[in-house]
Design a protein around this motif. Structure first.
Motif, mmCIF file in Angstrom:
data_model
loop_
_atom_site.group_PDB
_atom_site.id
_atom_site.type_symbol
_atom_site.label_atom_id
_atom_site.label_comp_id
_atom_site.label_asym_id
_atom_site.label_seq_id
_atom_site.Cartn_x
_atom_site.Cartn_y
_atom_site.Cartn_z
ATOM 1 N N GLU A 282 0.964 -1.234 -0.025
ATOM 2 C CA GLU A 282 0.082 0.075 -0.041
ATOM 3 C C GLU A 282 0.810 1.158 -0.147
ATOM 4 O O GLU A 282 0.444 2.330 -0.848
ATOM 5 N N LEU A 283 1.970 1.278 0.809
ATOM 6 C CA LEU A 283 3.031 2.317 0.846
ATOM 7 C C LEU A 283 3.551 2.518 -0.365
ATOM 8 O O LEU A 283 3.794 3.838 -0.847
ATOM 9 N N ARG A 284 3.881 1.529 -1.099
ATOM 10 C CA ARG A 284 4.599 1.527 -2.474
ATOM 11 C C ARG A 284 3.944 2.155 -3.557
ATOM 12 O O ARG A 284 4.067 3.097 -4.214
ATOM 13 N N ARG A 285 2.414 1.932 -3.331
ATOM 14 C CA ARG A 285 1.397 2.482 -4.519
ATOM 15 C C ARG A 285 1.285 4.078 -3.955
ATOM 16 O O ARG A 285 1.325 4.761 -4.975
ATOM 17 N N GLN A 286 1.101 4.090 -2.690
ATOM 18 C CA GLN A 286 0.642 5.562 -2.434
ATOM 19 C C GLN A 286 2.028 6.431 -2.825
ATOM 20 O O GLN A 286 1.792 7.703 -2.987
ATOM 21 N N ARG A 287 2.968 5.966 -2.567
ATOM 22 C CA ARG A 287 4.367 6.663 -2.642
ATOM 23 C C ARG A 287 4.716 6.807 -4.205
ATOM 24 O O ARG A 287 5.843 7.282 -4.483
ATOM 25 N N ASP A 288 4.153 5.885 -4.887
ATOM 26 C CA ASP A 288 4.544 5.608 -6.407
ATOM 27 C C ASP A 288 5.978 5.346 -6.505
ATOM 28 O O ASP A 288 6.950 5.583 -7.163
#
Ligand code: DX5
Ligand code: ZN
Length: 218
Positions: free
Chosen positions: A163-169
């Motif tokens: 999720e963090l990877r997605r949010q932070r691109d």
């Protein structure tokens, strides 16, 4: 769900007196990387091997070497492992005050920096350094020994890392280490893991190639 999972058998579970046959087993099974567990008897209650093992394995295989440093103050040793031929060098957040600086050192040495966390450390402890890493290694057992059972809460940590990877691109790999086998791989892939490390289950498998295909969901 991740469709292109990287498999990384851990040489820790090989017979160290027959290390070359362990490397050939990993290669002939079609593995993507070799995972090398370095343990210092201080950060974890076990001792495995040091940079000479990495140098010697480097001279026998073209596979990427995924070096997992379970050592206190890894900044003292990252140069040794870079010179030994590591591709990825992963340090533990819990093992140094200076994770940010050490990750930068690893990159300057020409390797890909990774950070790992033990089961008691939340993924959120990494928010300030996610930009610095190529790999986030989530330990799903307390590090030190192969052959332990996966701690189920680790699966939720994989989801939060994804999720963090997605949010932070961002595009770091999410790797899972400890208790990975046929029974646990599906949930881990579904949660967003894209690298699966496997030691004892890989070396115990009667058909290692088929085992890795199962891990990867192929
Ligand atoms: C544990 C190591 C693991 C270990 C995994 O401290 O970091 O890489 O080799 O072994 P299994 O797959 O047997 O849990
Ligand atoms: Zn490991």
């Amino acid at each position: 769900m991740n469709s292109s999972v990287i498999t990384a058998p851990s040489i820790l579970a090989a017979d160290f007196a027959e290390i070359l046959s362990g490397i050939r087993r990993i290669e002939s099974a079609g593995a993507d990387w070799i995972h090398l567990d370095v343990m210092d008897g201080a950060f974890v209650p076990n001792i495995s091997f040091g940079p000479k093992m990495v140098t010697d394995i480097r001279s026998r295989t073209e596979l990427p070497l995924d070096v997992h440093l379970m050592v206190d103050r890894p900044e003292r040793f990252v140069r040794d492992y870079a010179e030994a031929g590591a591709d990825f060098i992963t340090i533990h957040l819990e093992a140094t005050v200076h994770a940010h600086r050490t990750l930068q050192q690893i990159r300057e040495l020409g390797c890909k920096p990774g950070i790992s966390i033990v089961p008691s450390t939340p993924v959120e402890a990494l928010t300030e350094i996610l930009d610095e890493i190529e790999l986030l290694l989530i330990m799903t057992v307390n590090p030190g020994f192969g052959g332990q059972t996966l701690i189920p809460r680790g699966i939720g940590k994989v989801s939060r890392a994804a999720e963090l990877r997605r949010q932070r691109d961002l595009s770091y790999h999410i790797s899972v280490d400890g208790g990975v086998n046929r029974d646990t791989a599906g949930d881990l892939r579904h949660a967003g893991a894209d690298v699966l490390v496997s030691g004892s289950a890989f070396f115990d498998a009667p058909d290692p190639a088929q085992y890795l295909r199962t891990l990867a969901g192929r």
